[in-house]
Design a protein around this motif. Sequence first.
Motif, short mmCIF file in Angstrom:
data_model
loop_
_atom_site.label_atom_id
_atom_site.label_comp_id
_atom_site.label_asym_id
_atom_site.label_seq_id
_atom_site.Cartn_x
_atom_site.Cartn_y
_atom_site.Cartn_z
N LEU A 200 9.36 -41.57 -6.61
CA LEU A 200 9.38 -40.89 -7.90
C LEU A 200 10.69 -40.16 -8.18
O LEU A 200 10.79 -39.42 -9.17
CB LEU A 200 8.22 -39.90 -7.99
CG LEU A 200 6.81 -40.52 -8.05
CD1 LEU A 200 5.75 -39.43 -8.02
CD2 LEU A 200 6.66 -41.39 -9.30
N VAL A 201 11.68 -40.33 -7.29
CA VAL A 201 12.97 -39.67 -7.51
C VAL A 201 13.58 -40.14 -8.83
O VAL A 201 13.70 -41.34 -9.08
CB VAL A 201 13.95 -39.97 -6.35
CG1 VAL A 201 15.36 -39.49 -6.71
CG2 VAL A 201 13.49 -39.27 -5.08
N GLU A 202 13.91 -39.21 -9.69
CA GLU A 202 14.46 -39.54 -11.01
C GLU A 202 15.98 -39.58 -10.97
O GLU A 202 16.62 -38.75 -10.33
CB GLU A 202 14.01 -38.50 -12.04
CG GLU A 202 12.50 -38.44 -12.24
CD GLU A 202 12.11 -37.37 -13.25
OE1 GLU A 202 12.98 -37.00 -14.08
OE2 GLU A 202 10.97 -36.91 -13.19
N GLU A 344 17.30 -45.36 -1.92
CA GLU A 344 15.83 -45.34 -1.92
C GLU A 344 15.24 -46.22 -0.82
O GLU A 344 14.33 -45.81 -0.09
CB GLU A 344 15.30 -45.80 -3.28
CG GLU A 344 13.78 -45.75 -3.37
CD GLU A 344 13.27 -46.17 -4.74
OE1 GLU A 344 12.16 -46.72 -4.81
OE2 GLU A 344 13.99 -45.94 -5.74
N LYS A 345 15.79 -47.41 -0.66
CA LYS A 345 15.28 -48.33 0.35
C LYS A 345 15.45 -47.76 1.75
O LYS A 345 14.54 -47.81 2.59
CB LYS A 345 16.01 -49.67 0.24
CG LYS A 345 15.52 -50.72 1.24
CD LYS A 345 16.26 -52.04 1.06
CE LYS A 345 15.79 -53.07 2.08
NZ LYS A 345 16.54 -54.36 1.93
N MET A 346 16.62 -47.18 2.02
CA MET A 346 16.89 -46.62 3.35
C MET A 346 16.04 -45.37 3.59
O MET A 346 15.56 -45.14 4.70
CB MET A 346 18.38 -46.29 3.48
CG MET A 346 18.80 -45.91 4.91
SD MET A 346 18.50 -47.25 6.10
CE MET A 346 19.78 -48.40 5.60
N MET A 347 15.86 -44.56 2.55
CA MET A 347 15.04 -43.37 2.71
C MET A 347 13.60 -43.71 3.04
O MET A 347 12.96 -43.06 3.87
CB MET A 347 15.11 -42.51 1.44
CG MET A 347 16.45 -41.80 1.25
SD MET A 347 16.59 -40.94 -0.34
CE MET A 347 15.45 -39.58 -0.07
N LEU A 348 13.08 -44.76 2.43
CA LEU A 348 11.72 -45.20 2.73
C LEU A 348 11.60 -45.65 4.18
O LEU A 348 10.65 -45.29 4.89
CB LEU A 348 11.31 -46.34 1.79
CG LEU A 348 11.01 -45.94 0.34
CD1 LEU A 348 10.88 -47.19 -0.53
CD2 LEU A 348 9.74 -45.10 0.26
N SER A 349 12.59 -46.42 4.62
CA SER A 349 12.59 -46.91 6.01
C SER A 349 12.68 -45.76 7.01
O SER A 349 11.95 -45.71 8.00
CB SER A 349 13.76 -47.87 6.21
OG SER A 349 13.87 -48.27 7.56
N GLU A 350 13.58 -44.80 6.74
CA GLU A 350 13.79 -43.68 7.65
C GLU A 350 12.62 -42.70 7.61
O GLU A 350 12.32 -42.05 8.62
CB GLU A 350 15.10 -42.97 7.32
CG GLU A 350 16.33 -43.75 7.72
CD GLU A 350 16.33 -44.08 9.22
OE1 GLU A 350 16.28 -43.14 10.03
OE2 GLU A 350 16.38 -45.27 9.55
N ALA A 351 11.95 -42.59 6.49
CA ALA A 351 10.76 -41.73 6.41
C ALA A 351 9.68 -42.24 7.35
O ALA A 351 9.05 -41.47 8.09
CB ALA A 351 10.24 -41.68 4.98
N LYS A 352 9.47 -43.55 7.33
CA LYS A 352 8.46 -44.16 8.21
C LYS A 352 8.85 -44.01 9.67
O LYS A 352 8.02 -43.72 10.53
CB LYS A 352 8.29 -45.64 7.85
CG LYS A 352 7.70 -45.86 6.47
CD LYS A 352 7.73 -47.33 6.08
CE LYS A 352 7.24 -47.52 4.64
NZ LYS A 352 7.36 -48.94 4.18
N ARG A 353 10.16 -44.18 9.95
CA ARG A 353 10.62 -44.05 11.33
C ARG A 353 10.45 -42.61 11.82
O ARG A 353 10.01 -42.37 12.94
CB ARG A 353 12.10 -44.45 11.43
CG ARG A 353 12.60 -44.46 12.86
CD ARG A 353 14.11 -44.47 12.96
NE ARG A 353 14.49 -44.41 14.36
CZ ARG A 353 14.52 -43.29 15.08
NH1 ARG A 353 14.16 -42.13 14.53
NH2 ARG A 353 14.86 -43.31 16.36
N SER A 354 10.80 -41.65 10.98
CA SER A 354 10.68 -40.24 11.36
C SER A 354 9.24 -39.88 11.71
O SER A 354 8.98 -39.26 12.74
CB SER A 354 11.15 -39.35 10.20
OG SER A 354 12.54 -39.38 10.05
#
Length: 384
Positions: A200-202, A344-354
């Motif tokens: 949802l980041v604008e 956005e794509k990298m943040m999603l990946s790193e959120a799951k990894r974290s």
Amino acid sequence: MIFFHGHKFINKNGKYYTSGSLNNGVFQRYLHWFGEVTVFANERSATKEHAKLINNNNEVTNVNLDLINTKVNLRNFITVIRKVKKAVYNHDYIVVRMPSFYGILAVRFARKMDKKYLVEVVGCPWDAFWNHSLKGKIIAPFMWIFTRKTLKDAPYAVYVTNEFLQSRYPTKGKSIGCSDVVLPRLEKGTLEKRIEKINLVEKGKPIIIGTTAAVNVRYKGQEYVIKAVSNLNKEGHNFEYHLAGGGDNQYLKSVAKEYGVEDKVFFLGALPHDKVFEYLDNIDIYIQPSKQEGLPRALVEAMSRGCPSLGSNTGGIPELLNKDFIFKNGAVDEICELLKKMDEKMMLSEAKRSFKKAKEFDKEFLDSKRTNFYKGFVDNVKTV
């Protein structure tokens, strides 16, 4: 058992409080293993800064405290030595937490008295002192030597890292790597909320970077992030930096002013622990820019909230992070490049990894691992 550490307990009207990680939850472990526990450490009087942090949750109530006033400490060096010697003599089990001057003394006397002891290693004295001040640079080599000597022949050692501290301060005795970070049970839905937040980041809204650390300690490295935010925003990016942590923030404010980002750097002050997770849920990226660390609790807590995270190549930080998001401490250009990669794509990946990595700090798992090790120490002393 007696526990030696340089921790400063806060004295307010005759009651003692902790502003750090040595709280009743930690002491409950020792009470389980040893029955009766005395803590040998420092004390200081409460200040205005402590006022909003001191509450019933951090009052120390279930252990004996043998404290030395920090103002007296350096003046009466011989008295301190005698007090440490007497404390070691009067106890069956000796546990020291390093880095600690008291711990070094306690181990010395434990060896002379042929008493078994256990060493907990929670940080690197070389990094801690070298990055502290000019005086610290003078002390650092001596603390490094004495800490290595203390660990070398320690019969039992617990390291908060899996590799870093073991490589710098090896032991010939029995040892385990077991973090002292205690996370609350990972909440169901935390990762899903983080993913929703990222989705949802604008466009046009600032990306919020966060660090949880004292703002008056130079080796925490926040100045490098402030400089990186300045460089990135000049290139047309839109980053904010939110700093949670107590202490005098005048130096960091001056850095923000010098680099033209006063309106992009926000000092939130010291947060009660129950508010830290709320703060973490409101940031977009967590960064640990420290020049010295053991295994940083703040970073693990951020990862437990699904924060995409990056950090310096200091201490145990690289053991937690994706190797592609580690920068050389103090390297502003590297911080800039890594933040640019956090789309956005990298943040999603790193959120799951974290979030997945944080599961390794499950309280029940770590408590079981730690308990088995301490039981071996206790049983060994009983047979002597």
